[in-house]
Design a protein around this motif. Structure first.
Motif, PDB file in Angstrom:
ATOM      1  N   PRO A  82     -78.407-101.180  39.851  1.00  0.00           N
ATOM      2  CA  PRO A  82     -77.654-100.681  41.009  1.00  0.00           C
ATOM      3  C   PRO A  82     -77.376-101.788  42.025  1.00  0.00           C
ATOM      4  CG  PRO A  82     -79.964-100.143  41.266  1.00  0.00           C
ATOM      5  CD  PRO A  82     -79.837-100.840  39.928  1.00  0.00           C
ATOM      6  N   LEU A  83     -76.886-102.903  41.531  1.00  0.00           N
ATOM      7  CA  LEU A  83     -76.604-104.060  42.368  1.00  0.00           C
ATOM      8  C   LEU A  83     -75.169-104.528  42.131  1.00  0.00           C
ATOM      9  CD1 LEU A  83     -79.920-106.061  41.837  1.00  0.00           C
ATOM     10  CD2 LEU A  83     -79.169-105.048  43.992  1.00  0.00           C
ATOM     11  N   ALA A  84     -74.559-105.047  43.174  1.00  0.00           N
ATOM     12  CA  ALA A  84     -73.186-105.545  43.075  1.00  0.00           C
ATOM     13  C   ALA A  84     -73.137-106.832  42.259  1.00  0.00           C
ATOM     14  CB  ALA A  84     -72.634-105.782  44.480  1.00  0.00           C
ATOM     15  N   ASP A  85     -71.955-107.176  41.801  1.00  0.00           N
ATOM     16  CA  ASP A  85     -71.748-108.444  41.107  1.00  0.00           C
ATOM     17  C   ASP A  85     -72.084-109.606  42.046  1.00  0.00           C
ATOM     18  OD1 ASP A  85     -70.705-106.780  39.179  1.00  0.00           O
ATOM     19  OD2 ASP A  85     -68.628-107.477  39.375  1.00  0.00           O
ATOM     20  N   ASN A  86     -72.608-110.681  41.461  1.00  0.00           N
ATOM     21  CA  ASN A  86     -72.737-111.963  42.166  1.00  0.00           C
ATOM     22  C   ASN A  86     -73.496-111.853  43.496  1.00  0.00           C
ATOM     23  OD1 ASN A  86     -70.939-112.891  40.108  1.00  0.00           O
ATOM     24  ND2 ASN A  86     -69.198-112.303  41.368  1.00  0.00           N
ATOM     25  N   CYS A  87     -74.692-111.257  43.457  1.00  0.00           N
ATOM     26  CA  CYS A  87     -75.389-111.023  44.726  1.00  0.00           C
ATOM     27  C   CYS A  87     -76.791-111.615  44.788  1.00  0.00           C
ATOM     28  CB  CYS A  87     -75.449-109.527  45.028  1.00  0.00           C
ATOM     29  SG  CYS A  87     -76.499-108.555  43.928  1.00  0.00           S
ATOM     30  N   VAL A  88     -77.326-112.173  43.701  1.00  0.00           N
ATOM     31  CA  VAL A  88     -78.662-112.766  43.754  1.00  0.00           C
ATOM     32  C   VAL A  88     -78.591-114.232  43.339  1.00  0.00           C
ATOM     33  CG1 VAL A  88     -79.745-110.542  43.272  1.00  0.00           C
ATOM     34  CG2 VAL A  88     -79.392-112.142  41.391  1.00  0.00           C
ATOM     35  N   ASP A  89     -79.524-115.019  43.848  1.00  0.00           N
ATOM     36  CA  ASP A  89     -79.544-116.451  43.547  1.00  0.00           C
ATOM     37  C   ASP A  89     -80.288-116.767  42.253  1.00  0.00           C
ATOM     38  OD1 ASP A  89     -78.288-117.256  46.046  1.00  0.00           O
ATOM     39  OD2 ASP A  89     -80.165-116.650  46.984  1.00  0.00           O
ATOM     40  N   MET A  90     -81.264-115.925  41.907  1.00  0.00           N
ATOM     41  CA  MET A  90     -82.054-116.172  40.698  1.00  0.00           C
ATOM     42  C   MET A  90     -82.447-114.857  40.055  1.00  0.00           C
ATOM     43  SD  MET A  90     -85.656-118.270  40.161  1.00  0.00           S
ATOM     44  CE  MET A  90     -84.828-119.874  40.105  1.00  0.00           C
ATOM     45  N   VAL A  91     -82.309-114.780  38.741  1.00  0.00           N
ATOM     46  CA  VAL A  91     -82.852-113.680  37.948  1.00  0.00           C
ATOM     47  C   VAL A  91     -84.118-114.193  37.277  1.00  0.00           C
ATOM     48  CG1 VAL A  91     -82.482-112.182  35.965  1.00  0.00           C
ATOM     49  CG2 VAL A  91     -80.624-112.569  37.587  1.00  0.00           C
ATOM     50  N   PHE A  92     -85.221-113.535  37.550  1.00  0.00           N
ATOM     51  CA  PHE A  92     -86.532-113.945  37.063  1.00  0.00           C
ATOM     52  C   PHE A  92     -87.046-112.883  36.101  1.00  0.00           C
ATOM     53  CE2 PHE A  92     -91.150-113.691  37.352  1.00  0.00           C
ATOM     54  CZ  PHE A  92     -91.568-115.011  37.285  1.00  0.00           C
ATOM     55  N   SER A  93     -87.740-113.332  35.046  1.00  0.00           N
ATOM     56  CA  SER A  93     -88.345-112.367  34.126  1.00  0.00           C
ATOM     57  C   SER A  93     -89.603-112.957  33.526  1.00  0.00           C
ATOM     58  CB  SER A  93     -87.365-111.982  33.013  1.00  0.00           C
ATOM     59  OG  SER A  93     -88.019-111.194  32.029  1.00  0.00           O
ATOM     60  N   ASN A  94     -90.706-112.221  33.662  1.00  0.00           N
ATOM     61  CA  ASN A  94     -91.962-112.578  33.004  1.00  0.00           C
ATOM     62  C   ASN A  94     -92.174-111.591  31.861  1.00  0.00           C
ATOM     63  OD1 ASN A  94     -94.610-113.577  32.482  1.00  0.00           O
ATOM     64  ND2 ASN A  94     -95.469-111.954  33.737  1.00  0.00           N
ATOM     65  N   GLY A  95     -91.540-111.853  30.725  1.00  0.00           N
ATOM     66  CA  GLY A  95     -91.625-110.943  29.583  1.00  0.00           C
ATOM     67  C   GLY A  95     -90.822-109.677  29.764  1.00  0.00           C
ATOM     68  N   GLY A  96     -90.078-109.575  30.865  1.00  0.00           N
ATOM     69  CA  GLY A  96     -89.361-108.342  31.169  1.00  0.00           C
ATOM     70  C   GLY A  96     -88.226-108.052  30.204  1.00  0.00           C
ATOM     71  N   PHE A  97     -87.445-109.070  29.859  1.00  0.00           N
ATOM     72  CA  PHE A  97     -86.343-108.825  28.930  1.00  0.00           C
ATOM     73  C   PHE A  97     -86.858-108.262  27.612  1.00  0.00           C
ATOM     74  CE2 PHE A  97     -84.176-112.355  31.409  1.00  0.00           C
ATOM     75  CZ  PHE A  97     -83.324-111.502  32.077  1.00  0.00           C
ATOM     76  N   GLU A  98     -87.922-108.862  27.064  1.00  0.00           N
ATOM     77  CA  GLU A  98     -88.465-108.401  25.796  1.00  0.00           C
ATOM     78  C   GLU A  98     -89.015-106.983  25.902  1.00  0.00           C
ATOM     79  OE1 GLU A  98     -90.894-111.952  25.674  1.00  0.00           O
ATOM     80  OE2 GLU A  98     -90.115-112.394  23.679  1.00  0.00           O
ATOM     81  N   SER A  99     -89.582-106.642  27.072  1.00  0.00           N
ATOM     82  CA  SER A  99     -90.147-105.302  27.241  1.00  0.00           C
ATOM     83  C   SER A  99     -89.078-104.222  27.242  1.00  0.00           C
ATOM     84  CB  SER A  99     -90.955-105.219  28.541  1.00  0.00           C
ATOM     85  OG  SER A  99     -90.106-105.200  29.670  1.00  0.00           O
ATOM     86  N   MET A 100     -87.811-104.600  27.419  1.00  0.00           N
ATOM     87  CA  MET A 100     -86.727-103.619  27.413  1.00  0.00           C
ATOM     88  C   MET A 100     -86.355-103.175  26.002  1.00  0.00           C
ATOM     89  SD  MET A 100     -84.285-105.097  30.470  1.00  0.00           S
ATOM     90  CE  MET A 100     -83.146-103.711  30.367  1.00  0.00           C
TER      91      MET A 100
END
Length: 378
Positions: free
Chosen positions: A246-264
């Protein structure tokens, strides 16, 4: 003319929001407690160097401190981090912008779009109606907040602390160099990865923790407010589907993931693409990823054979077991460039018998990498 009394009121509100007494705030700014008292009662103004430090610490511009433009203070259960993030929230149903609605009488604070879709702030978490993956209500293994705290204080699986330096330290070095102002922690869970970064951050940052589980996020909010608070960091909590942020395009400076992508699991690549969408051009994705060493090696083939013999519910499809070059190709296909992969450690030796050795964290036999991917600028 600058109104000293009004400026003093703003400084007092910021100090209280940061959780400091006058004496503690004075020590942080290397001034006397009497000086802080004089500011807050309108008898004096801080000198320019101290004003800069207050501005930096509170993530408030000098103009806002002195003149009050866009001055944000917590209101009706909605803290400053959420007020900032609210500028970039969009409805996950229709993609229209969301507007904050403060409570009237017994109503909860919430966000509403012009199509009437409403999402309440429940226990300090913006709840977008997400549910955990069917059959994998992972949060239920934490019985209550006391159990959650036990896990937060546990050092964790020693396997993940291998490497010199280990993956969290590698990630911190990248964050420290890039100094992002807004970080999105994808599928954050209990925040075990970002926790390592929060205690070291010394510049103003807004961290958005996003996860399916409202239950875990409400405990995260308590923990990171009470036990792991950093005055430079504003925290925002979104209980949402990370494959439909639920976030607009181009609004964060960094996407961080600690195993999060794999957990999806089956939504892993959809989540990866969503991270790309909300990242600002020139911004970076920073994450750790498991990979096989070599599909042709006897060790890898033995592990894959044992792994795929598990019940189907315990593992993803075999085509998701990438070596690092295959993964970097997927990064390029998503749109990233300048993809850097840092190997932390390699595969474990495969067991000689036919018994798979892990009941939990079943992919821990794989090699581990930290990857930094940059979104191209126009």
């Amino acid at each position: 003319m600058i109104d000293k009394a009004v400026v003093g009121t703003r400084i007092a509100m910021l100090r209280k929001e940061l959780g400091y007494s006058q004496s503690a705030f004075a020590e942080k700014l290397n001034v006397s407690a009497q000086a802080v008292s004089k500011w807050e009662t309108g008898l004096a103004l801080p000198d320019i160097e101290v004003l800069l430090n207050i501005s930096w610490l509170s993530k408030t511009s000098l103009h806002t401190l002195l003149e009050g433009e866009d001055f944000m203070v917590p209101q009706n259960g909605v803290d400053r981090g959420l007020l900032y993030a609210g500028r970039h929230l969009v409805c996950p149903k229709c993609r229209h912008s969301l507007e904050l609605r403060v409570p009237v009488k017994q109503d909860k604070p919430g966000f509403v779009c012009d199509n009437g879709h409403r999402f309440d702030v429940v226990d300090g978490v913006v709840y977008f109606g997400s549910r955990e993956i069917e059959g994998e209500l992972w949060s239920l293994w934490l019985r209550n907040y006391d159990h959650y705290l036990e896990e937060q204080r546990h050092p964790g699986n020693p396997r993940y602390w291998q490497g010199n330096p280990h993956f969290r330290e590698q990630m911190w070095r990248k964050i420290e160099r890039l100094r992002p102002r807004v970080i999105l922690d994808m599928a954050c869970g209990t925040g075990s990865g970002i926790k390592y970064m929060i205690e070291r951050i010394n510049w103003p940052v807004t961290i958005i923790m996003a996860d399916l589980s409202h239950r875990i996020l409400k405990w995260n909010r308590v923990f990171f407010s009470d036990e792991w608070k950093n005055p430079y960091v504003d925290m925002v909590y979104l209980a949402c589907d990370c494959a439909n942020l639920p976030l607009a395009d181009n609004c964060v400076d960094m996407v961080f993931s600690n195993g999060g992508f794999e957990s999806m699991q089956d939504k892993m690549m959809a989540g990866f693409a969503e991270g790309y969408r909300v990242l600002k051009p020139g911004g970076h994705a920073l994450y750790n990823i498991s990979a096989v060493d070599d599909h042709q090696s006897e060790n890898t083939q033995r592990w894959v054979q044992l792994y795929l013999a598990l019940a189907p519910s315990q593992h993803p499809e075999s085509d998701k077991m990438n070596d690092i070059q295959q993964w970097l190709q997927k990064c390029e296909e998503t749109g990233y460039h300048h993809n850097e992969a840092i190997k932390i450690y390699g595969e474990l030796p495969a067991p000689c018998d036919n018994v798979y050795p892990f009941e939990n964290e079943v992919l821990q036999w794989m090699a581990e990498y930290v990857v930094v991917s940059q979104k191209p600028e126009p």
